[in-house]
Scaffold this active site. Structure first.
Site, PDB file in Angstrom:
ATOM      1  N   ASP A  63      33.758   6.219  43.028  1.00 16.50           N
ATOM      2  CA  ASP A  63      35.093   6.331  42.443  1.00 16.50           C
ATOM      3  C   ASP A  63      36.105   6.879  43.445  1.00 16.50           C
ATOM      4  OD1 ASP A  63      37.020   6.311  40.298  1.00 16.50           O
ATOM      5  OD2 ASP A  63      36.812   8.488  40.228  1.00 16.50           O
TER       6      ASP A  63
ATOM      7  N   GLU B 153      29.086   7.323  37.729  1.00 12.65           N
ATOM      8  CA  GLU B 153      30.269   7.482  38.568  1.00 12.65           C
ATOM      9  C   GLU B 153      30.103   8.716  39.449  1.00 12.65           C
ATOM     10  OE1 GLU B 153      34.602   9.081  37.516  1.00 12.65           O
ATOM     11  OE2 GLU B 153      34.277   7.054  36.734  1.00 12.65           O
TER      12      GLU B 153
ATOM     13  N   LYS C 140      30.558   8.323  33.123  1.00 11.48           N
ATOM     14  CA  LYS C 140      31.795   8.571  33.855  1.00 11.48           C
ATOM     15  C   LYS C 140      32.106  10.064  33.906  1.00 11.48           C
ATOM     16  CE  LYS C 140      35.166   5.655  33.537  1.00 11.48           C
ATOM     17  NZ  LYS C 140      35.101   5.050  34.896  1.00 11.48           N
TER      18      LYS C 140
ATOM     19  N   LYS D 221      39.529  -2.916  31.135  1.00 14.87           N
ATOM     20  CA  LYS D 221      40.974  -2.687  31.023  1.00 14.87           C
ATOM     21  C   LYS D 221      41.660  -4.004  30.669  1.00 14.87           C
ATOM     22  CE  LYS D 221      40.820   1.154  34.290  1.00 14.87           C
ATOM     23  NZ  LYS D 221      41.210   1.650  35.631  1.00 14.87           N
TER      24      LYS D 221
ATOM     25  N   ARG E 252      55.120 -22.632  21.962  1.00 10.06           N
ATOM     26  CA  ARG E 252      55.138 -21.305  22.570  1.00 10.06           C
ATOM     27  C   ARG E 252      53.760 -20.651  22.551  1.00 10.06           C
ATOM     28  NH1 ARG E 252      56.053 -19.596  26.546  1.00 10.06           N
ATOM     29  NH2 ARG E 252      57.991 -20.791  26.338  1.00 10.06           N
TER      30      ARG E 252
END
Length: 284
Positions: A220, A199, A165, A133, A98
């Site tokens: 963005d 950004e 950002k 992410k 597994r």
């Protein structure tokens, strides 16, 4: 790929999830002397990734297993393609199954989805890249999977570059700084080896960031029409990255705006697992 100590530690933690108190089923049913061959194969087409990790899982559970990689990470698989064979104790093959399959299914899913995006923009000049992410603990492997699928990597971690950002900008504007001030301060305080990316959401912000020396602009959530205007405004001064809500239905239109990079968080956070299975044949 290089199986670093960190990846070996990850393999150990994954095995610990299954084996913290042993394998009750195998212990009850599999005679110690029973020998077998395990075959890991694809049940659907895709791009292979994680075969080296799967091989390391088998060897970690039982160093005496004979493990053969039939394919390499990055190889294209058809339905039925065999990626790996392992021979030895049936008990340890069953115990490792597994964890080995889990790694291959997930990483091959990332590689396969990446290849679909790369194919969707082929010939446009745009490059598909990933984001941070990623699933906690799996970043190095997931970014390797993106490369296997033909994509490229954005930052590996927060130290790899400066990316200013919206929340950074909002916080510093609260201290009276303009976007240009923020970019200039980043340049003044950063190592000369680090580039500054900003950004932006409007053409005005793009112009201000460029005038302050930004080397990359992250466009963005801009619609393609606005991205085209940003490309014209940029005139090659900075690398342009499109980001935000991009999917397979929209990625080609984004690529045709003339941007350099297209970042897609879904490559790692939403890739469906590729269907990979293990068959076992007993040798007596």
């Amino acid at each position: 790929m290089i199986l670093t100590p960190e990846i070996h530690d990850l393999i150990d933690r994954a095995l610990q999830e299954d084996l913290s108190i042993g394998d009750a089923t195998t212990a009850a049913l599999a005679p110690e002397e029973l020998q077998a061959t395990a075959t890991l194969f694809a049940k659907q087409p895709g791009v292979l990734c994680g075969v080296e990790v799967a091989a390391a899982v088998f060897r970690r559970v039982d160093p005496s297993l004979a493990v053969e990689q039939a394919l390499r990470d990055g190889d294209v698989m058809e339905r039925g393609s065999v990626a790996l064979r392992a021979r030895g104790s049936a008990a340890t093959l069953l115990t490792a199954e597994r964890t080995a399959v889990n790694f291959m299914q997930h990483l091959s899913g990332v590689a396969t989805l990446t290849a679909v995006y790369v194919d969707a923009v082929r010939g446009s000049g745009a490059t598909i890249i990933d984001t941070r992410k990623t699933l906690p603990g799996l970043r190095a492997l997931e970014k390797h999977a993106v490369r296997c699928g033909g994509g490229h990597n954005h930052r590996q971690n927060l130290g790899d570059g400066i990316l200013i950002k919206d929340n950074h900008i909002a916080a510093l504007r609260g201290h009276g700084m303009t976007l240009g001030d923020i970019v200039r301060q980043a340049h003044a305080r950063a190592s000369h080896t680090i580039k500054v990316e900003v950004e932006v959401t409007t053409l005005e912000e793009a112009e201000e960031a460029l005038d302050a020396g930004a080397q990359l602009l992250l466009l963005d959530n801009m619609p393609p029409e606005l991205m085209k205007q940003a490309v014209e405004l940029n005139r090659g001064r900075a690398v342009l990255e499109a980001s935000g809500g991009i999917n397979l239905d929209t990625v080609r239109a984004v690529a045709e705006t003339g941007v350099d990079l297209i970042s897609v968080g879904a490559l790692t956070h939403s890739a469906p697992a590729l269907d990979i299975s293990m068959d076992i044949s007993y040798l007596g």
